[in-house]
Each structure stands twice: as structure tokens, then as C-alpha cells.
Design a protein around this motif. Structure first.
Motif, PDB file in Angstrom:
ATOM      1  N   ASP A  46      34.074 -55.551  53.855  1.00  0.00           N
ATOM      2  CA  ASP A  46      34.266 -54.362  53.013  1.00  0.00           C
ATOM      3  C   ASP A  46      35.747 -54.055  52.810  1.00  0.00           C
ATOM      4  N   ARG A  47      36.547 -54.302  53.831  1.00  0.00           N
ATOM      5  CA  ARG A  47      37.993 -54.107  53.662  1.00  0.00           C
ATOM      6  C   ARG A  47      38.559 -55.135  52.681  1.00  0.00           C
ATOM      7  N   ALA A  48      37.988 -56.333  52.715  1.00  0.00           N
ATOM      8  CA  ALA A  48      38.414 -57.374  51.774  1.00  0.00           C
ATOM      9  C   ALA A  48      38.156 -56.901  50.346  1.00  0.00           C
ATOM     10  N   ARG A  49      36.980 -56.347  50.126  1.00  0.00           N
ATOM     11  CA  ARG A  49      36.641 -55.859  48.789  1.00  0.00           C
ATOM     12  C   ARG A  49      37.585 -54.719  48.378  1.00  0.00           C
ATOM     13  N   ASP A  50      37.810 -53.785  49.300  1.00  0.00           N
ATOM     14  CA  ASP A  50      38.634 -52.623  48.959  1.00  0.00           C
ATOM     15  C   ASP A  50      40.072 -53.020  48.622  1.00  0.00           C
ATOM     16  N   THR A  51      40.611 -53.943  49.385  1.00  0.00           N
ATOM     17  CA  THR A  51      42.005 -54.330  49.107  1.00  0.00           C
ATOM     18  C   THR A  51      42.094 -55.056  47.767  1.00  0.00           C
ATOM     19  N   ALA A  52      41.079 -55.873  47.465  1.00  0.00           N
ATOM     20  CA  ALA A  52      41.090 -56.573  46.175  1.00  0.00           C
ATOM     21  C   ALA A  52      40.979 -55.571  45.030  1.00  0.00           C
ATOM     22  N   ALA A  53      40.178 -54.537  45.206  1.00  0.00           N
ATOM     23  CA  ALA A  53      40.026 -53.514  44.166  1.00  0.00           C
ATOM     24  C   ALA A  53      41.358 -52.791  43.946  1.00  0.00           C
ATOM     25  N   GLU A  54      42.012 -52.479  45.056  1.00  0.00           N
ATOM     26  CA  GLU A  54      43.263 -51.743  44.949  1.00  0.00           C
ATOM     27  C   GLU A  54      44.332 -52.565  44.221  1.00  0.00           C
ATOM     28  N   ILE A  55      44.424 -53.833  44.574  1.00  0.00           N
ATOM     29  CA  ILE A  55      45.491 -54.643  43.999  1.00  0.00           C
ATOM     30  C   ILE A  55      45.225 -54.996  42.539  1.00  0.00           C
ATOM     31  N   THR A  56      43.981 -55.243  42.208  1.00  0.00           N
ATOM     32  CA  THR A  56      43.682 -55.634  40.831  1.00  0.00           C
ATOM     33  C   THR A  56      43.494 -54.422  39.935  1.00  0.00           C
ATOM     34  N   GLY A  57      43.255 -53.257  40.533  1.00  0.00           N
ATOM     35  CA  GLY A  57      42.948 -52.076  39.720  1.00  0.00           C
ATOM     36  C   GLY A  57      41.527 -52.102  39.183  1.00  0.00           C
ATOM     37  N   LEU A  58      40.733 -53.068  39.605  1.00  0.00           N
ATOM     38  CA  LEU A  58      39.344 -53.154  39.142  1.00  0.00           C
ATOM     39  C   LEU A  58      38.467 -52.238  39.991  1.00  0.00           C
ATOM     40  N   PRO A  59      37.373 -51.738  39.411  1.00  0.00           N
ATOM     41  CA  PRO A  59      36.448 -50.960  40.242  1.00  0.00           C
ATOM     42  C   PRO A  59      35.794 -51.842  41.309  1.00  0.00           C
ATOM     43  N   LYS A  60      35.409 -51.218  42.418  1.00  0.00           N
ATOM     44  CA  LYS A  60      34.853 -51.993  43.535  1.00  0.00           C
ATOM     45  C   LYS A  60      33.665 -52.852  43.132  1.00  0.00           C
ATOM     46  N   GLU A  61      32.863 -52.356  42.187  1.00  0.00           N
ATOM     47  CA  GLU A  61      31.669 -53.130  41.793  1.00  0.00           C
ATOM     48  C   GLU A  61      32.048 -54.450  41.127  1.00  0.00           C
ATOM     49  N   LYS A  62      33.281 -54.546  40.678  1.00  0.00           N
ATOM     50  CA  LYS A  62      33.688 -55.789  39.990  1.00  0.00           C
ATOM     51  C   LYS A  62      34.271 -56.813  40.959  1.00  0.00           C
ATOM     52  N   ILE A  63      34.275 -56.455  42.228  1.00  0.00           N
ATOM     53  CA  ILE A  63      34.828 -57.384  43.226  1.00  0.00           C
ATOM     54  C   ILE A  63      33.666 -58.020  43.973  1.00  0.00           C
ATOM     55  N   ALA A  64      33.642 -59.326  44.050  1.00  0.00           N
ATOM     56  CA  ALA A  64      32.625 -60.003  44.849  1.00  0.00           C
ATOM     57  C   ALA A  64      33.310 -60.747  45.984  1.00  0.00           C
ATOM     58  N   VAL A  65      32.903 -60.439  47.199  1.00  0.00           N
ATOM     59  CA  VAL A  65      33.470 -61.132  48.358  1.00  0.00           C
ATOM     60  C   VAL A  65      32.429 -62.116  48.870  1.00  0.00           C
TER      61      VAL A  65
END
Ligand code: FES
Ligand code: FES
Lengths: 153, 723
Positions: free
Chosen positions: B366-385
Motif C-alpha cells: 500500500d505504501r508502494a501504491r501511495d508513493t507512486a500516486a504522489e510522484i505521478t500525480g495520478l489517483p490511487k486507483e490508477k496505480i497497480a502494484v
């Protein structure tokens, strides 16, 4: 362009001759069973067979391989009694933990039993000490090699 | 069972888990601290949206799939988790398929030896709940009573001989309400739990087919290798981009926004590696370039005086010590440690305008997803870990800075980017197990028995960075209590103190058994010292102190018997004992060693007695103890990260020594105690036992004690030579 014989197939690869075999296997040929651990022949996770002998792929420039046959964990021949016995012992004794070092351990163990059919603890230790296992599966590796050697004999 | 290597292509997020047709999908919340485990359990028709994070899925074609967030790092957790569910569900292990769950409710943290402890009840309840509704559905179809049905191997049988598979009634079962308190089996009814089961991940690992993070192959991917500032807080001063780009196969040179790391990207690792050599980055090293190992230790020793937090106190220990017949103090010191997992740090990310995929081995999806969302500016739902097999965790993959770093690079390029750290990068940019200094003082009566004990711990509070809300109001990190506050010994009076000192120039982190590993080296070494002063045998001295603690007494007696503690030793050998209660488990350990020279330790035999409550998979518990001990011996004998001008001095396995097979114990015997207590942790238990058992044996062999780790450090050996 270089030609390599890997797992019974001939491949032509476009890399510099100083490229270690490890990276050609993993990143060019997509054979990822052989692992990267140190790059300086210290840990053994990159162990493959060159003409049936264990070598460290991370320090073996592809330009020096020539016509010699490379075998990786993916192509260990199950019909070979040593290979079969080693894999069976590994599974029987549940040797693996994280498993990352294990392809290298198995390549080294197969090489050991081929050259020393009935190794003593000391012979196992000296043959296998170049293969690190951070999870600490050494006790079971020793046992598995004894079991496999016994099965082949 | 088949292990689905979750090496999916892009665009398969959580919806990839949804079923097309009907079926039973039992969703449960993975147990986390502070959440009632049963709070989130629900049955849903599989077409409904869902939020929980662990599932049992049964489709009409009778495929039974478990979707678990736990990440296999080697502890065999897949196997034991599956056993718990399968036991109550009533299926065989070979009927089950596995999938890794996508990040869900903030629960995907695998660490702290907690897996079996937290899963023990909820996973069995999830299995039992599913079984209950499946049986009800079958009974309804037969117009029979559920009590007249039995379950075996995924099939429901009625007294009359009628049979239905789980799959046949799965859709009906999905419409039934779940039992509030599903009936669990009694221990006598277990068919799987407590019986050795082979690891479910053995075959893929033996055949080299297990896909670790570093093995991910995404079409079009490029491979990068990284240099981050060798000194914490430093930034890039200069580098030779042209030289790097001139290396055949190099395609890009990327720099992070903060200019604290640079990545050379190539068609393959070797090109990237040569490119990085040619790039020759130079650094503005900043403040921390002054830090040396001694800076760290000086600052820790400074904490032995002055104010401290008192997390616990029983009686007025200092006053009792002052009035006692005698008192005795000792200071112990322990170094910074790297993790050096066998699989070097790596991560793959593909950042697109509409989404981002991350493939990596992580204990914190979940932290992996959150950091990717923060850096890309994408919403969390758009991140797949996409979680991969982990080539060794040991706490390292509770950090996610390498995922942050990878996404920072990957967002600059259109292709999927895999970053692979060299071993040198992996060791020198690790987040280290902290260094600690501990002082322990005992008040003693005429016989040398403890009247009171004080224990001051000086070191960082790892949790303050890692999970700030977990730091207590007073500023205490409760991880430090393991093996320190909670001991098998019931001292008449006790005071634990903590003086926080954050190491300058290093980031400190969790490490296999961190609190317990630190605490037990100190406590068990000190108890041995006290036994020596009292002139009492170390086992007898401990026996007296734990006489009212039956589980501690039982493991101690068992290990003494199995190790032949009271039998004569072969010439030149010595034994050491350690006793512990840590991570919910009791363990007693005897190491039998020989020191033919001052810098050579042969570990002939290690005997352990372990009471970790109800054992789920006994042979895997033994395997974890063996591995844990070796991991601990390795650190105790050899390991110390040192700093010079802010740079870490150990770089690869030629300077960072790890125990090899010829140095491993000749023999390890692990004895498991029968127990029906709830399961305790096991992954860190052996590691924590290693240093004290070994140090006590070495003290017996040498006639004097090293209170500083590593035991074979130049520092200790020089002292030895000066004698
Ligand atoms: S990667 Fe080749 S020996 Fe370590
Ligand atoms: S099994 Fe994990 S490194 Fe050997």
C-alpha cells in the motif's frame, strides 16, 4: 555479433564481447532463472554450467565462451539421474526459503555430485562455500546433497 | 496447487480479480493492529465492487482460489496461511490456487514476525465461514439439515450418500448470510495444522521459475542502474553525460528532482553499469560528510548519562540496588547492520498519462501504491502494484524508498523502466539496523541473586520515522521492549530507560528481529555474567529465576537435556546458553563451539528448544529457526557497517562478510514443544537467540567476554592481542 550455445540452442547476440554471460542470459535472452547477487564472483547465485562445469556467469565475458555449451537452471535435464536426484532431494527436504540463491545452489550441487559422486561434509563445504544463502539454508543443502548422492549411487 | 506468478502485463489492476460469472467470493479484511479482524468479513456476489483485501474465491467449475496480501519472503507464509484456511474450509492443499492480492485497506504489511500470530484466528474463521454457507446451501438443495452433512476435499456429503462439490453450490452460498461466529475445529480435529506440509513454493523455486522482482520482464522495458548520493543529504555536483551516452547500449541518463540520485538506462544491465562508470558522478556531500563510526558511538555513549524516558518500572529499582549487598554494571555495544538480502534492491515501473504499474518485491504494497500516486500525480486507483516473490526481506522491504526512486526515474521516460541496484549500491545505500549502547545494572544479594535490575537503552526510535503515530506520547519505540521489558525473568524490581539518540548521517530501519536481537544479546549476556559472579552454573542460575514460569522452565530443561549440558565436553570445546521470550515464543538455545584460534570459531552444534504455541507447519518452523540462527550468527561474528567521511566502507560481499557453508554450524537440532497456546512468531526468534548463545559460549571458551559486536571485530581482536 556473437554466437552462443545456450541450453542446446544457438543464439546470435548483439553485445560487446566484455559483457558478462549473466546479463546476456537475463536481459538479452530473457532467461531469468540465473540470478544476480554481487557481480564479483563472491556469492554464486549466478552459477551456470559451461560444458557441464559450474562457473560464475557474472564474471564470464561472452567473448571468451566460444563454442562451449552453456546450461542454465531452466534447461537442467530431468532425465539426468544427478539432476533428478538433486531436485528431488531439494523438494523432499524443503530446502528453499526465499529461494533466490537456490538456482545457483542447485547448479553447484549438480556439478559437485557429477565430479565427486559421494562427497563428504568437508567436500560439500568446500565445493559449496562460494554459494551464499542469506536465508541460512546451509543445513538442508548439506543434507540434500548427501541424499541426492545416495540416490544416484 | 499452482503458484500464479503474478507477472501480469499493464492495465490489470484490481478489476482483474472480478469474476465474469457467479460464484462465491468471501472477502475478509486482513488482520491489522487496531482493526477487529472479523469487522470486515462479508460475502458478496462476485460482480459487486469490493474493498477488503483477502479473499476465498470459489467458481462454479470448482476452482478454489485464495487471494492473500501476504508476501512470501522465505518464511513459508504462503504455505501456512493456506493451511489455516484450508483446514477450516475443508479442502486439500493441492486443490487450491493462489493469487497475490492488490493493495487494499492499508493492511499489507508483512513483518515483525506477526504473520501467523495475526492470521491464526481470522484465517481459520474465514475458512469456517465459507464452509458454513456452502454446507447450508447444499443442505437447502437436499432439503436436509446442515448437521447431516460433512465436508471433505471440497465436497459436501449428506448422510444419504448425496454429494455436491463446493463449486456446484458456490453461487447459492454467496446469497446466504455469514455466520457471526463460525464454528472452529478443535485441535483434535485438525487434518493439516500441526502436520508437516511441504512448502507450496518449492517446485517453482527449485526449477528457477519463481519470478522475483528483479526477474520481471515487461515488453519494451529498459534497464537502469543507479547511484544515489553516498552521503545522506548530498546532491549531484557534476557528471559526464556524454561519456555515459557514448557507451554502446546506453539510452538515457536520468536525474531525480532533488538531484540526489542519477540513473543510467540501457538495453541491458551491463550497458547501464558501464554507462554509470563512465558517468562518474561527483557529489556535494554536505553536512554529513563529517560523520564517522566513532561519531555514532560517541553520541550513543553520551546517552548513558542524563535524562531518559522510563517506559516501565516496577518497584524502586535504583534505590534497591543502592541498598543491596552488591551491585554490578556492564555496558554493551552493537553496530549498524545492513540487510544485504540476496536479491539486490530493484523495482520496475511503467508510468503513462493514464496510469502506472509497479512490479516489485515489497512488504508494504500500500505504501508502494501511495508513493507512486504522489510522484505521478495520478489517483490511487490508477496505480497497480504487482507484488513479486521477495529474495529475502529481513525488514529491508518494509522500506519503499527504492520504489519512490524508481517511479521518479520512470516518469521521465515512456517505456517500462526496471532499476537494479548494484550490490555496492544495495549495501552502501541501505537503511541500517541501528547501532545501540545498553547499560545494565543489577543489585545482588549475598548469594548473587538479582534484587533489582535497571536497563538503559540508547539508540534511535525507528518507529518515529517509519510509522510516527506508533511512537508513544513519551517518545518511546515499543519495539525496543522485545527481549528487554518482556523477559522470562521476574525481577523483584525493574526499571527500563530509553535515551533516544538518532544516528547522524544514516537512516535506521527494521532488521530481522531488531528489538529482540539487540535486547537479548544484552540481557542474556548479562545474566551469564551474573551467574559467573555468583559461581553458579548458567543453566542452574536461570532455572532459579524462572521457576515460576513453566513455559520458560520447560524449554530451558529440554535444551539442557538435549544438548547434554551436564555431560562432559570434548577437549577444547565450550558451551553457552541463552533463554528468551520474544515475539510471543519461548526458546532456549545451547551453542557448542571450539576456538582453535582467537579469530576462528567453529560452531559444532546448536541445540534449541522452542515453544511457539500451536505449531502450524512444524518442519517450516524448524527451517525458520535454523535459518534465523545462521542469519544471527553471521551478524554476531562478522557484521558491522562503518562510516568514514560519511561514506559506508563496506561495499560488496568481499568486505561485508556473510556466513558461508563452511562456517555454518556442523549441526542444528531444533526441538518443538507440544503446546496449544496461540501461535507465536518464528521468523525472528532464531536470529535473536544466536548472538547471546554464541557470545556466552565464546566467553566460556576464552575466559573473558566480548560485550561489543561483532564478536570477531578488529576492535575485539586487538584487545585480545594486547593481553
Ligand atoms: S552474482 Fe556472480 S557470484 Fe555473485
Ligand atoms: S533461500 Fe534465500 S538466499 Fe538462499
Amino acid at each position: 555479433m556473437l554466437t552462443l550455445r545456450v541450453n542446446g540452442q544457438t543464439h546470435t547476440v548483439d553485445v560487446e564481447p566484455d559483457t558478462p554471460l549473466l546479463w546476456v542470459l537475463r536481459d538479452v535472452l530473457g532467461l531469468n532463472g540465473t540470478k544476480f547477487g554481487c557481480g564479483i564472483a563472491q556469492c554464486g547465485v549466478c552459477t551456470v554450467h559451461l560444458d557441464n562445469r559450474p562457473v560464475r556467469a557474472c564474471v564470464l565475458p561472452v567473448g571468451e565462451i566460444g563454442n562451449r555449451a552453456v546450461t542454465t537452471i531452466e534447461a537442467l535435464d530431468e532425465a539426468d539421474p544427478v539432476v533428478h536426484a538433486v531436485k528431488k532431494a531439494w523438494i523432499d527436504l524443503d530446502v528453499v526459503q526465499c529461494g533466490y540463491c537456490q538456482p545457483g545452489q542447485i547448479m553447484a550441487a549438480v556439478g559437485l555430485i557429477r565430479s565427486t559422486p559421494n562427497p563428504s561434509d568437508e567436500q560439500i563445504d568446500s565445493a559449496m562455500s562460494g554459494n551464499m544463502c542469506r536465508c541460512g539454508t546451509y543445513m538442508r543443502i548439506r543434507k540434500a546433497i548427501h541424499q541426492a548422492a545416495g540416490d544416484v549411487a | 496447487m499452482t503458484q500464479n506468478a503474478p507477472n501480469r502485463g499493464p492495465h490489470t489492476g484490481r478489476r482483474g480479480l472480478l469474476l465474469g460469472g457467479g460464484g462465491l467470493l468471501l472477502a475478509t479484511l486482513w488482520p491489522v493492529k487496531g482493526l477487529r479482524a472479523d469487522a470486515g468479513m462479508l460475502v458478496e456476489d462476485s460482480t459487486a465492487p469490493f474493498a477488503p483485501n483477502a479473499y476465498i474465491r470459489i467458481t462454479p467449475d470448482n476452482r478454489i482460489t485464495l487471494i492473500l496480501p501476504n508476501i512470501e519472503m522465505g518464511q513459508g507464509i504462503y504455505t501456512s496461511s493456506v493451511m489455516l484456511i484450508a483446514e477450516e474450509l475443508g479442502v486439500d492443499l493441492n486443490q487450491i490456487e493462489m493469487e497475490a492480492a492488490p493493495p487494499g485497506g492499508g493492511a499489507e504489511i508483512t513483518g515483525g514476525s506477526m504473520s501467523i500470530m495475526t492470521e491464526w484466528k481470522p484465517l481459520r474463521e474465514a475458512g469456517a465461514a465459507a464452509r458454513t454457507v456452502l454446507v447450508q446451501a447444499a443442505a437447502k438443495r437436499w432439503n436436509a439439515k446442515p448437521e447431516s452433512c460433512t465436508v471433505e476435499s471440497g465436497t459436501i456429503r449428506h448422510l444419504s450418500g448425496l454429494r455436491l462439490t463446493f463449486g456446484a453450490v458456490a453461487s447459492d452460498a454467496a446469497k446466504l448470510p455469514l455466520p457471526k461466529e463460525p464454528q472452529l475445529k478443535s485441535a483434535a480435529q485438525y487434518r493439516l495444522i500441526g502436520k508437516p506440509q511441504h512448502r507450496l513454493d518449492s517446485v517453482v523455486k527449485v526449477e528457477g521459475r519463481a519470478v522475483f522482482g528483479i526477474d520481471v520482464q515487461i515488453p519494451g522495458q529498459k534497464i537502469g542502474t543507479v547511484a544515489a548520493s553516498p552521503v545522506i543529504g548530498g546532491t549531484l555536483k557534476d557528471f559526464n553525460r556524454d561519456a555515459a551516452m557514448a557507451v554502446p547500449g546506453v539510452v538515457a541518463v536520468l536525474v531525480t528532482d532533488a538531484k540526489d540520485a542519477v540513473c543510467v538506462v540501457g538495453d541491458h544491465y551491463w550497458a547501464a553499469h558501464k554507462g554509470l562508470m563512465a558517468l562518474h558522478p561527483e557529489w556535494n556531500e554536505g553536512e554529513n560528510a563529517k560523520v564517522t563510526t566513532q561519531t555514532v558511538y560517541d553520541q550513543l555513549h553520551d546517552g548513558l548519562k542524563g535524562p531518559a524516558i522510563v517506559p516501565t518500572s516496577k518497584g524502586d529499582a535504583p534505590a534497591i540496588i543502592a541498598k543491596s549487598h552488591a551491585h554490578y554494571s556492564a555496558v554493551y555495544q552493537q553496530p549498524l547492520l545492513a540487510h544485504s538480502t540476496m536479491e539486490p534492491i530493484n523495482c520496475t515501473a511503467h508510468v503513462r498519462p493514464d496510469g502506472c504499474d509497479v512490479w516489485t518485491g515489497t512488504q508494504v504494497a500500500d505504501r508502494a501504491r501511495d508513493t507512486a500516486a504522489e510522484i505521478t500525480g495520478l489517483p490511487k486507483e490508477k496505480i497497480a502494484v504487482h507484488s513479486q516473490y521477495i529474495g529475502g526481506g529481513f525488514g529491508r522491504r518494509l522500506e519503499h524508498e527504492y520504489i519512490t526512486q524508481c517511479v521518479q526515474f520512470a516518469k521521465q521516460v515512456p517505456y517500462p523502466l526496471k532499476i537494479v541496484w548494484s550490490r555496492e549500491e544495495d549495501i552502501t545505500r541501505d537503511r541500517y539496523r541501528p547501532a545501540y549502547v545498553d547499560e545494565v545494572t543489577a543489585g545482588l544479594d549475598e548469594k548473587g541473586h538479582v534484587t533489582a535490575m535497571t536497563h538503559r537503552v540508547v539508540g534511535p526510535a525507528v518507529v518515529a520515522r517509519w510509522d510516527p503515530p506508533e511512537l508513544t506520547k513519551e517518545g518511546y519505540d515499543e519495539d525496543l521492549s522485545v527481549g528487554t521489558l518482556i523477559t522470562p525473568y521476574n525481577y523483584p524490581a525493574y526499571r527500563l530507560e530509553f535515551a533516544r539518540r538518532e544516528a547522524p548521517g544514516v537512516i535506521t530501519a527494521w532488521w530481522r528481529g531488531v528489538g529482540g536481537t539487540r535486547g537479548l544479546f544484552v540481557v542474556e549476556g548479562f545474566i551469564d555474567e551474573l551467574a559467573g559472579r555468583a559461581g553458579v552454573d548458567p543453566v542452574a542460575y536461570r532455572r532459579e529465576m524462572v521457576k515460576d514460569n513453566p513455559r520458560a522452565l520447560a524449554v530451558l530443561d529440554r535444551v539442557a537435556k538435549e544438548a547434554g549440558w551436564n555431560t562432559p565436553l570434548p577437549q577444547g570445546r565450550a558451551r553457552g546458553v541463552a533463554l528468551q521470550f520474544a515475539f510471543g515464543s519461548y526458546m532456549a538455545t545451547v551453542a557448542e563451539i571450539e576456538m582453535p584460534e582467537n579469530n576462528v570459531v567453529i560452531i559444532h552444534r546448536v541445540t534449541a528448544a522452542v515453544d511457539c504455541g500451536q505449531v502450524v507447519n512444524p518442519d517450516q518452523v524448524i527451517s525458520q529457526i535454523e535459518g534465523g540462527l545462521i542469519f544471527g550468527f553471521s551478524a554476531a561474528l562478522y557484521s558491522e557497517i562503518t562510516l568514514k567521511d560519511g561514506w559506508v566502507e563496506q561495499k560488496n560481499f568481499n568486505t561485508w562478510r556473510v556466513m558461508r557453508m563452511n562456517e555454518a554450524p556442523r549441526r542444528i537440532d531444533v526441538h518443538l514443544m507440544e503446546s496449544s497456546e496461540d501461535p507465536g512468531g518464528i521468523g525472528e526468534v532464531g536470529t535473536a537467540a544466536a548472538a547471546p548463545a554464541l557470545a556466552n559460549a565464546m566467553a566460556a571458551a576464552q575466559g573473558h567476554r566480548y560485550r561489543t559486536l561483532p564478536l570477531l571485530s578488529p576492535r575485539n581482536l586487538e584487545k585480545e592481542a594486547a593481553k
